[in-house]
Design a protein around this motif. Structure first.
Motif, PDB file in Angstrom:
ATOM      1  N   GLY A  89       0.826  -1.212   0.000  1.00 33.08           N
ATOM      2  CA  GLY A  89       0.000   0.000   0.000  1.00 33.08           C
ATOM      3  C   GLY A  89       0.853   1.253   0.000  1.00 33.08           C
ATOM      4  O   GLY A  89       0.560   2.217  -0.721  1.00 33.08           O
ATOM      5  N   ILE A  90       1.935   1.251   0.788  1.00 35.00           N
ATOM      6  CA  ILE A  90       2.821   2.420   0.864  1.00 35.00           C
ATOM      7  C   ILE A  90       3.418   2.744  -0.498  1.00 35.00           C
ATOM      8  O   ILE A  90       3.339   3.888  -0.975  1.00 35.00           O
ATOM      9  CB  ILE A  90       3.943   2.173   1.903  1.00 35.00           C
ATOM     10  CG1 ILE A  90       3.365   2.215   3.319  1.00 35.00           C
ATOM     11  CG2 ILE A  90       5.058   3.217   1.761  1.00 35.00           C
ATOM     12  CD1 ILE A  90       4.328   1.723   4.387  1.00 35.00           C
ATOM     13  N   ILE A 115      13.024   4.292  -4.368  1.00 31.79           N
ATOM     14  CA  ILE A 115      12.702   4.436  -2.945  1.00 31.79           C
ATOM     15  C   ILE A 115      12.534   3.063  -2.298  1.00 31.79           C
ATOM     16  O   ILE A 115      13.027   2.814  -1.191  1.00 31.79           O
ATOM     17  CB  ILE A 115      11.430   5.286  -2.750  1.00 31.79           C
ATOM     18  CG1 ILE A 115      11.693   6.736  -3.189  1.00 31.79           C
ATOM     19  CG2 ILE A 115      10.967   5.258  -1.293  1.00 31.79           C
ATOM     20  CD1 ILE A 115      10.467   7.620  -3.191  1.00 31.79           C
ATOM     21  N   ALA A 116      11.868   2.142  -3.013  1.00 34.17           N
ATOM     22  CA  ALA A 116      11.577   0.814  -2.458  1.00 34.17           C
ATOM     23  C   ALA A 116      12.846   0.031  -2.129  1.00 34.17           C
ATOM     24  O   ALA A 116      12.887  -0.681  -1.121  1.00 34.17           O
ATOM     25  CB  ALA A 116      10.697   0.023  -3.422  1.00 34.17           C
ATOM     26  N   ILE A 117      13.878   0.169  -2.972  1.00 31.07           N
ATOM     27  CA  ILE A 117      15.099  -0.619  -2.714  1.00 31.07           C
ATOM     28  C   ILE A 117      15.807  -0.178  -1.429  1.00 31.07           C
ATOM     29  O   ILE A 117      16.595  -0.935  -0.868  1.00 31.07           O
ATOM     30  CB  ILE A 117      16.081  -0.589  -3.920  1.00 31.07           C
ATOM     31  CG1 ILE A 117      16.481   0.849  -4.267  1.00 31.07           C
ATOM     32  CG2 ILE A 117      15.511  -1.307  -5.113  1.00 31.07           C
ATOM     33  CD1 ILE A 117      17.515   0.934  -5.373  1.00 31.07           C
ATOM     34  N   ILE A 122      14.020  -4.196   5.423  1.00 28.83           N
ATOM     35  CA  ILE A 122      13.383  -3.692   6.656  1.00 28.83           C
ATOM     36  C   ILE A 122      11.861  -3.601   6.555  1.00 28.83           C
ATOM     37  O   ILE A 122      11.221  -2.883   7.309  1.00 28.83           O
ATOM     38  CB  ILE A 122      13.965  -2.313   7.058  1.00 28.83           C
ATOM     39  CG1 ILE A 122      13.831  -1.294   5.907  1.00 28.83           C
ATOM     40  CG2 ILE A 122      15.417  -2.439   7.498  1.00 28.83           C
ATOM     41  CD1 ILE A 122      14.230   0.123   6.295  1.00 28.83           C
ATOM     42  N   PHE A 123      11.249  -4.345   5.622  1.00 23.26           N
ATOM     43  CA  PHE A 123       9.793  -4.381   5.551  1.00 23.26           C
ATOM     44  C   PHE A 123       9.245  -5.001   6.837  1.00 23.26           C
ATOM     45  O   PHE A 123       9.734  -6.020   7.313  1.00 23.26           O
ATOM     46  CB  PHE A 123       9.323  -5.204   4.350  1.00 23.26           C
ATOM     47  CG  PHE A 123       9.714  -4.641   3.021  1.00 23.26           C
ATOM     48  CD1 PHE A 123       9.290  -3.387   2.625  1.00 23.26           C
ATOM     49  CD2 PHE A 123      10.515  -5.365   2.149  1.00 23.26           C
ATOM     50  CE1 PHE A 123       9.639  -2.862   1.395  1.00 23.26           C
ATOM     51  CE2 PHE A 123      10.871  -4.858   0.913  1.00 23.26           C
ATOM     52  CZ  PHE A 123      10.437  -3.603   0.535  1.00 23.26           C
ATOM     53  N   PHE A 305      14.506   6.639  10.172  1.00 24.89           N
ATOM     54  CA  PHE A 305      14.873   7.725   9.255  1.00 24.89           C
ATOM     55  C   PHE A 305      14.156   7.593   7.919  1.00 24.89           C
ATOM     56  O   PHE A 305      13.582   8.572   7.407  1.00 24.89           O
ATOM     57  CB  PHE A 305      16.386   7.755   9.023  1.00 24.89           C
ATOM     58  CG  PHE A 305      16.785   8.683   7.912  1.00 24.89           C
ATOM     59  CD1 PHE A 305      16.759  10.066   8.083  1.00 24.89           C
ATOM     60  CD2 PHE A 305      17.147   8.188   6.668  1.00 24.89           C
ATOM     61  CE1 PHE A 305      17.089  10.928   7.051  1.00 24.89           C
ATOM     62  CE2 PHE A 305      17.490   9.036   5.623  1.00 24.89           C
ATOM     63  CZ  PHE A 305      17.456  10.415   5.821  1.00 24.89           C
ATOM     64  N   LEU A 306      14.195   6.407   7.330  1.00 31.72           N
ATOM     65  CA  LEU A 306      13.590   6.228   6.004  1.00 31.72           C
ATOM     66  C   LEU A 306      12.077   6.444   6.051  1.00 31.72           C
ATOM     67  O   LEU A 306      11.515   7.101   5.166  1.00 31.72           O
ATOM     68  CB  LEU A 306      13.918   4.835   5.455  1.00 31.72           C
ATOM     69  CG  LEU A 306      15.374   4.620   5.026  1.00 31.72           C
ATOM     70  CD1 LEU A 306      15.610   3.175   4.612  1.00 31.72           C
ATOM     71  CD2 LEU A 306      15.756   5.556   3.882  1.00 31.72           C
TER      72      LEU A 306
END
Length: 490
Positions: A89-90, A115-117, A122-123, A305-306
């Motif tokens: 969803g994000i 951005i996803a990589i 850390i998902f 942070f991310l």
């Protein structure tokens, strides 16, 4: 229109498969994952947050997960599937926000992928991720309202409701997001008529906010846990002394680069979008990004942070796109080259996502011999040495004639397979054990005849563990042996 919907569904499913395949291949290692699963497991077992189990965060996310686990299977794998849905969803909404900012579809895919990589390892199913998702949905709606000039009662109540929802996920961030959603339209006010419109919109948003907040209050009062809620989420939170310096983020990698760029960009975009240009669409990324950036503190690690920096990182990509667009529009030859290149890269990314997810699922299936045999950890890849360690410690707990408490941040890992729960002890972290938490635990240890397992000094203690409690056990209890990595005190 049908092609667009089909593409969106396909993209969503593809992102989901990539993230799920990535999560499934991970071994059991994350304490955050264990703690969040323990919350959900407790809810599914009929326990109430704050009264029956200690928790610093707000209750919405554990309640959702607990209900789903109750309706499906009480296994960690369910949490991993929920994590994949949440993170999908994000990144899907990130794509939609880029698209709403008039960025070409091919480049929206590229930017979202870049951005996803950053999140590859850390998902997680976590309240900060859920807060990020809700904030991104708010930003998307704010942009659409400005873009389509669709000022309606429904839109403002919806945005208010979503802002209120963040309070039920994380209190500090949620309150700030509610405040931002109320003042965000002030930039538009230039005359008396616009002031009336702004006040009306704010009133509708407040009505929307009150819906989830009142439902939360009703839940707390109905279950008679309001005082416990105050004890853990407000009084206990004041004792939260965990700290990780922002300067630790600055390393020679992608996250380290953004750790430098994001604070600079916050200053730059605050001047450009509020004082100079007033680009309303990009402005919402900035103002909600400022609210979300609070997540980065006081624990300034990679994950916090991310999550807290996503809107500002999106602003950076959008600004780069707009700057390049101006340059390449002046040179037609370059414009065509860049267009072809963006088609090629986005096509490559989609093909890569198919291959990557397929390879991960294949790897996961072939690794089934390493699936855990432990209760609640089925279908999870686990290091066999670590699994034997859990088995031996659990056997010691079962065979002990006295009650056993593990004085360590990882206690829940060992208690979950036993279907045991020890309030406060299974999440023994600074600021997570209520008002006067450390004194309360020490008093409990003093007044009870138990066995305590304390991590041997040659192993590194989790930095969030209250050291005063460990030192009290070492000084005031007798060491009678050891089991695996723990010393036994009685």
């Amino acid at each position: 229109m049908k092609k667009e919907k089909f593409f969106n569904v396909l993209l969503f499913l593809l992102i989901f498969l990539v993230i799920l395949s990535n999560i499934l291949t991970q071994t059991l290692w994350s304490l955050d994952e264990i703690w969040n699963f323990n919350f959900a497991r407790n809810v599914s077992n009929g326990l109430l947050p704050y009264r029956d189990f200690n928790m610093l965060q707000m209750p919405l996310l554990p309640l959702i997960a607990g209900i789903i686990i109750k309706l499906t299977i009480n296994e960690l794998i369910v949490m991993r599937i929920l994590a994949a849905i949440l993170c999908t969803g994000i990144f899907y909404i990130i794509y939609k926000v880029f698209y709403a900012l008039n960025i070409k579809k091919e480049l929206c895919i590229c930017f979202t992928f870049l951005i996803a990589i950053l999140f590859k390892d850390i998902f997680c199913y976590d309240y900060n991720y859920a807060t990020l998702l809700v904030v991104l949905i708010i930003i998307l709606h704010e942009i659409k309202i400005i873009k389509e000039r669709n000022y309606s009662l429904y839109c403002d109540i919806l945005i208010g409701f979503l802002a209120g929802l963040t309070v039920t996920l994380k209190q500090t961030t949620g309150i700030l997001i509610c405040f931002i959603s109320l003042i965000s339209r002030l930039l538009y006010v230039k005359n008396k008529e616009q002031l009336k419109t702004y006040l009306r919109c704010s009133a509708y948003r407040i009505i929307g906010m009150m819906i989830p907040i009142l439902l939360l209050l009703i839940y707390l009062l109905y279950n008679n846990i309001f005082n416990d809620f105050i004890n853990y989420t407000i009084k206990g939170a004041t004792e939260f002394s965990n700290f990780s310096s922002y300067k630790n983020l600055i390393k020679f990698n992608a996250t380290g680069l953004f750790a430098i760029l994001v604070p600079i960009s916050l200053i730059y975009f605050s001047y450009k979008l509020i004082i100079k240009e007033k680009n309303y669409k990009m402005y919402f990324l900035l103002i909600y990004g400022l609210a979300l950036f609070i997540i980065v503190f006081p624990i300034s690690d990679t994950v916090h942070f991310l999550i807290g920096s996503i809107p500002i990182i999106m602003l950076i990509y959008t600004e780069v796109y707009n700057a390049c667009k101006i340059i390449f529009n002046k040179i037609n030859k370059f414009k065509k080259i860049i267009l072809c290149l963006s088609y090629f890269i986005s096509s490559f990314i989609i093909i890569y996502m198919f291959i990557y997810s397929g390879n991960n699922f294949y790897k996961y299936y072939n690794n089934k011999n390493n699936f855990s045999i432990l209760n609640h950890y089925h279908y999870i890849t686990m290091d066999k040495t670590f699994e034997k360690q859990i088995v031996k410690i659990d056997e010691f707990i079962l065979n002990s004639k006295k009650d056993v408490k593990i004085i360590d941040a990882s206690a829940a890992i060992y208690m979950i397979p036993l279907d045991k729960y020890n309030k406060d002890y299974d999440m023994l972290l600074k600021g997570n054990i209520g008002s006067n938490g450390e004194e309360k635990i020490i008093k409990d240890i003093l007044n009870n005849n138990r066995i305590y397992l304390v991590l041997n000094k040659k192993y590194k203690i989790n930095w969030q563990t209250p050291l005063n409690i460990i030192e009290y056990v070492r000084k005031n209890k007798e060491k009678i042996g050891n089991v695996e990595i723990y010393d036994i005190y009685e």
